[in-house]
Design a protein around this motif. Structure first.
Motif, mmCIF file in Angstrom:
data_model
loop_
_atom_site.group_PDB
_atom_site.id
_atom_site.type_symbol
_atom_site.label_atom_id
_atom_site.label_comp_id
_atom_site.label_asym_id
_atom_site.label_seq_id
_atom_site.Cartn_x
_atom_site.Cartn_y
_atom_site.Cartn_z
ATOM 1 N N ARG A 58 0.811 -1.226 0.000
ATOM 2 C CA ARG A 58 0.000 0.000 0.000
ATOM 3 C C ARG A 58 0.839 1.268 0.000
ATOM 4 O O ARG A 58 0.502 2.251 -0.632
ATOM 5 C CB ARG A 58 -0.867 0.063 1.259
ATOM 6 C CG ARG A 58 -2.170 -0.621 1.119
ATOM 7 C CD ARG A 58 -3.094 -0.259 2.252
ATOM 8 N NE ARG A 58 -4.315 -1.000 2.046
ATOM 9 C CZ ARG A 58 -5.360 -0.524 1.383
ATOM 10 N NH1 ARG A 58 -5.351 0.709 0.922
ATOM 11 N NH2 ARG A 58 -6.417 -1.268 1.186
ATOM 12 N N GLN A 92 4.911 5.948 -1.516
ATOM 13 C CA GLN A 92 5.337 7.101 -0.714
ATOM 14 C C GLN A 92 6.592 6.777 0.091
ATOM 15 O O GLN A 92 7.386 7.671 0.400
ATOM 16 C CB GLN A 92 4.211 7.632 0.176
ATOM 17 C CG GLN A 92 3.961 6.905 1.476
ATOM 18 C CD GLN A 92 2.714 7.409 2.199
ATOM 19 O OE1 GLN A 92 1.933 8.187 1.670
ATOM 20 N NE2 GLN A 92 2.516 6.949 3.414
ATOM 21 N N PRO A 150 -11.393 16.160 2.194
ATOM 22 C CA PRO A 150 -10.154 15.874 1.453
ATOM 23 C C PRO A 150 -8.970 15.623 2.377
ATOM 24 O O PRO A 150 -8.124 14.770 2.083
ATOM 25 C CB PRO A 150 -9.938 17.134 0.597
ATOM 26 C CG PRO A 150 -10.742 18.206 1.263
ATOM 27 C CD PRO A 150 -11.912 17.500 1.904
ATOM 28 N N GLN A 205 -9.062 12.006 3.449
ATOM 29 C CA GLN A 205 -8.735 11.052 2.387
ATOM 30 C C GLN A 205 -7.233 10.787 2.319
ATOM 31 O O GLN A 205 -6.789 9.649 2.192
ATOM 32 C CB GLN A 205 -9.226 11.575 1.034
ATOM 33 C CG GLN A 205 -10.745 11.593 0.890
ATOM 34 C CD GLN A 205 -11.200 12.167 -0.444
ATOM 35 O OE1 GLN A 205 -10.526 12.998 -1.043
ATOM 36 N NE2 GLN A 205 -12.367 11.723 -0.903
ATOM 37 N N TYR A 206 -6.440 11.868 2.405
ATOM 38 C CA TYR A 206 -4.994 11.694 2.275
ATOM 39 C C TYR A 206 -4.349 11.227 3.578
ATOM 40 O O TYR A 206 -3.324 10.538 3.546
ATOM 41 C CB TYR A 206 -4.349 12.982 1.739
ATOM 42 C CG TYR A 206 -4.738 13.196 0.289
ATOM 43 C CD1 TYR A 206 -4.058 12.524 -0.721
ATOM 44 C CD2 TYR A 206 -5.812 13.997 -0.064
ATOM 45 C CE1 TYR A 206 -4.430 12.670 -2.047
ATOM 46 C CE2 TYR A 206 -6.193 14.155 -1.382
ATOM 47 C CZ TYR A 206 -5.497 13.486 -2.378
ATOM 48 O OH TYR A 206 -5.876 13.619 -3.690
ATOM 49 N N GLY A 217 -5.155 7.548 3.407
ATOM 50 C CA GLY A 217 -4.352 6.924 2.360
ATOM 51 C C GLY A 217 -2.908 6.730 2.783
ATOM 52 O O GLY A 217 -2.289 5.712 2.483
ATOM 53 N N ALA A 218 -2.367 7.716 3.513
ATOM 54 C CA ALA A 218 -0.958 7.672 3.908
ATOM 55 C C ALA A 218 -0.693 6.650 4.999
ATOM 56 O O ALA A 218 0.465 6.339 5.290
ATOM 57 C CB ALA A 218 -0.500 9.062 4.367
ATOM 58 N N HIS A 245 -16.381 5.893 3.912
ATOM 59 C CA HIS A 245 -15.593 6.167 2.702
ATOM 60 C C HIS A 245 -14.108 5.871 2.938
ATOM 61 O O HIS A 245 -13.449 5.224 2.108
ATOM 62 C CB HIS A 245 -15.803 7.636 2.315
ATOM 63 C CG HIS A 245 -14.920 8.146 1.231
ATOM 64 N ND1 HIS A 245 -14.933 7.637 -0.054
ATOM 65 C CD2 HIS A 245 -13.990 9.137 1.231
ATOM 66 C CE1 HIS A 245 -14.049 8.305 -0.798
ATOM 67 N NE2 HIS A 245 -13.468 9.204 -0.035
ATOM 68 N N ASP A 275 -12.890 2.252 2.943
ATOM 69 C CA ASP A 275 -12.759 1.606 1.644
ATOM 70 C C ASP A 275 -11.493 2.075 0.922
ATOM 71 O O ASP A 275 -10.933 1.350 0.101
ATOM 72 C CB ASP A 275 -14.009 1.879 0.790
ATOM 73 C CG ASP A 275 -14.261 0.772 -0.231
ATOM 74 O OD1 ASP A 275 -13.529 -0.242 -0.208
ATOM 75 O OD2 ASP A 275 -15.180 0.915 -1.043
ATOM 76 N N ILE A 276 -11.043 3.304 1.226
ATOM 77 C CA ILE A 276 -9.736 3.718 0.701
ATOM 78 C C ILE A 276 -8.652 2.891 1.388
ATOM 79 O O ILE A 276 -7.770 2.338 0.744
ATOM 80 C CB ILE A 276 -9.493 5.228 0.927
ATOM 81 C CG1 ILE A 276 -10.422 6.058 0.036
ATOM 82 C CG2 ILE A 276 -8.029 5.585 0.658
ATOM 83 C CD1 ILE A 276 -10.271 7.560 0.227
ATOM 84 N N PRO A 290 -8.447 0.136 4.745
ATOM 85 C CA PRO A 290 -9.056 -0.506 5.919
ATOM 86 C C PRO A 290 -8.095 -0.662 7.097
ATOM 87 O O PRO A 290 -8.533 -1.063 8.179
ATOM 88 C CB PRO A 290 -9.467 -1.882 5.376
ATOM 89 C CG PRO A 290 -8.522 -2.147 4.259
ATOM 90 C CD PRO A 290 -8.163 -0.808 3.672
ATOM 91 N N ILE A 330 1.122 15.214 7.626
ATOM 92 C CA ILE A 330 1.932 14.038 7.285
ATOM 93 C C ILE A 330 3.416 14.344 7.478
ATOM 94 O O ILE A 330 4.166 13.544 8.033
ATOM 95 C CB ILE A 330 1.625 13.579 5.839
ATOM 96 C CG1 ILE A 330 0.239 12.924 5.798
ATOM 97 C CG2 ILE A 330 2.695 12.629 5.312
ATOM 98 C CD1 ILE A 330 -0.299 12.668 4.395
#
Ligand SMILES: [Zn+2]
Ligand SMILES: [Zn+2]
Lengths: 110, 329, 329, 110
Positions: free
Chosen positions: C27, C31, C61, C64-65, C68-69, C109, C112-113, C115, C236
């Motif tokens: 995943r 990065q 937003p 989300q990041y 994701g990170a 949401h 699902d990006i 878990p 981050i």
């Protein structure tokens, strides 16, 4: 005193961006004092600066990532005080004290 | 496809004074009350067709805001499938959609943000054979791709079809954004300060040895995310304010371009630093030159044609001789 | 809640040298290969706890990041429910989740990006009674709220609990972003160039008559989106590079702060223009002063305490006397 | 000639941001020529500039959105050449030719 007069210098800043900083000690901004004239006595221009940077500032051996055939390699933009060097005369632009010269690599990822 | 998709490059001004539906009004009220937007700007968005090329790190956030704003027809081009290594930055995809075509995955997400737009999937990569046929169906193009060959191709077709192009790119900790070919001017016209195309700004691609993709070099999610959202912002303003069109009294695309639309072309560069907070050099706006007299694509003696592109002239692959790159990014 | 959620402000350094799982590696690979990030930065993200206050135009937003990170524990605070007028900009919600609590909608949401993180819903508004109990569970706070009273409250609690704060705001066509209280220094210490808190920069709220909310004044989606993504970028980097912590050899939060972390505080302002493309004044980085000697919250003679806040001192409502505002934004 | 000498001017730029531009003809940047001295002959400072802007540049009648009790209203930051005016002396800062003064309204939405 006479020695200083014989080799006048000028202070400029040189920036690297878009990954090019990795070729220059991973440092994005360099405050430099460069010769005001090239060895023929002409005012230092961008062409002179590029070869000067290769000789004095670049520690990375991969010079072809910055210069190809004595010119800046394709895919690098040169900005003189935040303006595209095309607006200023490209390699022939005579550098002025206090100028900021930015080299930025074109990106293609997404 | 909608009925007007076939209408090629007709200006989409026809129903810009209809009433909004109740749902449209509810959905878009918060942006319609922004000064300068209004019902007029909203209807321009609803009547417009935007093409997003690339459903990756740029395309995902860009598409979220394009869909949210109510752009009426949204096309998405991408031939890749969703992989787990995409998800840290490609926030329009999801773990439950691993293996899906990216266009289908992203459209599923967008439809739930806003079901009103007409979403058109183009589930394959853009290439010289299909580029013009796809691009001609839209009013504005967003370049969210990941390789130089496609970037030059997109720009060339946009010049020939006179489509404004919002272009962005991002690798590692850097991002770039520029609005090109806006407002579009006929190929070969160089007597005024017309805006540049991609080739005007970036004459030659870098040698393959110096190119890095997001797969090889890595990418920080918020960096590519910033560029994607910024692209959506530029596309929305162009459409809402009709910055790409002649004065609204005429649909004649050869009419003189209003002064306000001929802006200094600006390349925005974003530099993210893992070691220090946002600062004076995080964003720089660089003044670029306008259309170049001798540009291969838009310049005075350009021989570039749609026919040529389709039949392999220029050859984008040899022009860029790309490295063997992980394309799935 | 995870086992270590109760461990209050203990620095999360304990397992920063374990191996990554196969899924983590897959995943986060794109990065992790970014120079300066690496496995070490990734493990810091995985072991960190970030609180996002507000699940609206900034929080969506941003989250989300952050998700994701791979930030390991992600708390989200919001008492509102999803409305249709949110969706043009609150891209972490969806039409199918209208009427849901925003925290639940956003977490659905995010899961699902990615878990892998531990998501903690706080489905109510932050207030003086609950603020400290919530904030103490996290390592870093993101202010994604929509009103001045909550902004001053968050900052005051972050000063007292020594949490770095990434603050952003946006209305109409403008956005602002600033990193505050980072690295955190004990309240009352003013002898060095410590970083400012929110009150150091914004001494007094504007009079209610001059305040506008996104509901009243409107907001362009990409404008608030840019600020939310930028917030994620700052959060981050702070965690991944440990910019908020003393040198890694010690967990002593009163140890001297390394020079590199004491940066010039910068307020980033973003101005979006519907009539012209991105340009030299779109982004400006403003140099702010450091910690103020006489700051009400962090200054030399501050009497601010967690006890006081809980019992109504200061009174944030009368301090800001907010207008009757559409809170659902 | 003598009249010019009697009322020396200086050129500055004044910017408005965060919504304040709506009070000033919806224009974000104003290139101004302001008196170099106030009516007491002292060098023009920020306090003078603020009252000068209210009198000469602001068309909107809602002056209380910009000034309250003769001072800049709470919730407006003043930046002198991109630095918080606290770093420069606040209202007492003496304006220099070429200065850029930015007024920006604090935002709270999200
Ligand atoms: Zn061109
Ligand atoms: Zn303070």
């Amino acid at each position: 005193m006479s020695e200083t007069a014989a080799e006048p210098k000028m202070a400029i800043t040189v920036d690297f961006s878009g990954g090019l900083e990795m070729l220059f000690s991973n440092q994005r901004r360099h405050a430099l004092s460069i010769p005001a004239h090239d060895k023929d006595g002409k005012p230092s221009n961008i062409a002179f600066l590029i070869s000067h940077l290769c000789k004095t500032l670049m520690k990375d051996p991969r010079t072809d990532l910055f210069v190809l055939d004595d010119h800046i390699r394709p895919g690098i933009l040169v900005l003189i005080n935040d303006a595209d060097w095309e607006l200023e005369g490209e390699e022939a632009y005579e550098i002025q004290p206090g100028d900021n010269i930015l080299f930025v690599s074109t990106l293609h990822g997404g | 496809m909608t009925a007007d998709t076939g209408a090629a490059s007709a200006a989409p001004m026809k129903s810009n004074d209809r009433r909004l539906t109740y749902e449209e009004f509810e959905r878009y009220s918060r942006q319609m009350i922004v000064p300068g937007m209004g019902k007029h700007g909203q209807l321009r968005l609803i009547n417009s067709r935007i093409l997003i090329i690339g459903a990756g790190g740029l395309g995902c956030p860009a598409a979220q805001y394009i869909a949210g704003a109510g752009v009426g027809t949204i096309g998405i081009v991408d031939g890749d499938t969703v992989e787990i290594s995409n998800l840290h930055r490609q926030v329009g995809h999801a773990t439950s959609r691993l293996g899906w075509k990216k266009v289908d995955s992203l459209i599923a997400h967008l439809k739930d943000i806003n079901p009103l737009p007409n979403y058109i999937p183009h589930p394959f990569h853009l290439d010289p054979q299909n580029a013009a046929d796809i691009i001609t169906q839209y009013d504005l193009v967003m370049d969210c791709t990941d390789n130089p060959a496609t970037r030059y191709l997109i720009s060339d077709v946009c010049v020939l079809l006179r489509k404004p192009l919002v272009s962005a790119a991002s690798v590692q900790k850097s991002g770039q954004l520029i609005v090109l070919n806006c407002p579009p001017a006929p190929q070969g016209l160089v007597d005024k300060k017309y805006p540049p195309c991609y080739r005007c700004c970036f004459k030659k691609p870098p040698p393959p040895s110096s190119m890095v993709s997001c797969g090889e070099a890595g990418i920080m999610g918020p960096v590519v995310g910033m560029m994607g959202v910024a692209q959506a912002g530029e596309a929305i303003k162009i459409i809402a304010s009709a910055l790409h069109l002649p004065p609204s009294s005429t649909n004649d695309l050869t009419a003189p371009i209003p002064e306000r639309n001929l802006q200094q072309p600006t390349l925005l560069i974003y530099t993210y630093d893992l070691e220090s907070a946002v600062g004076p050099y995080s964003f720089r706006a660089l003044r670029m030159a306008g259309r170049r007299k001798n540009c291969f694509a838009c310049g005075e003696n350009s021989t570039l044609t749609l026919e040529g592109i389709k039949t392999g002239n220029p050859n984008y692959v040899t022009f860029c001789s790309p490295p063997t790159t992980d394309h799935a990014l």
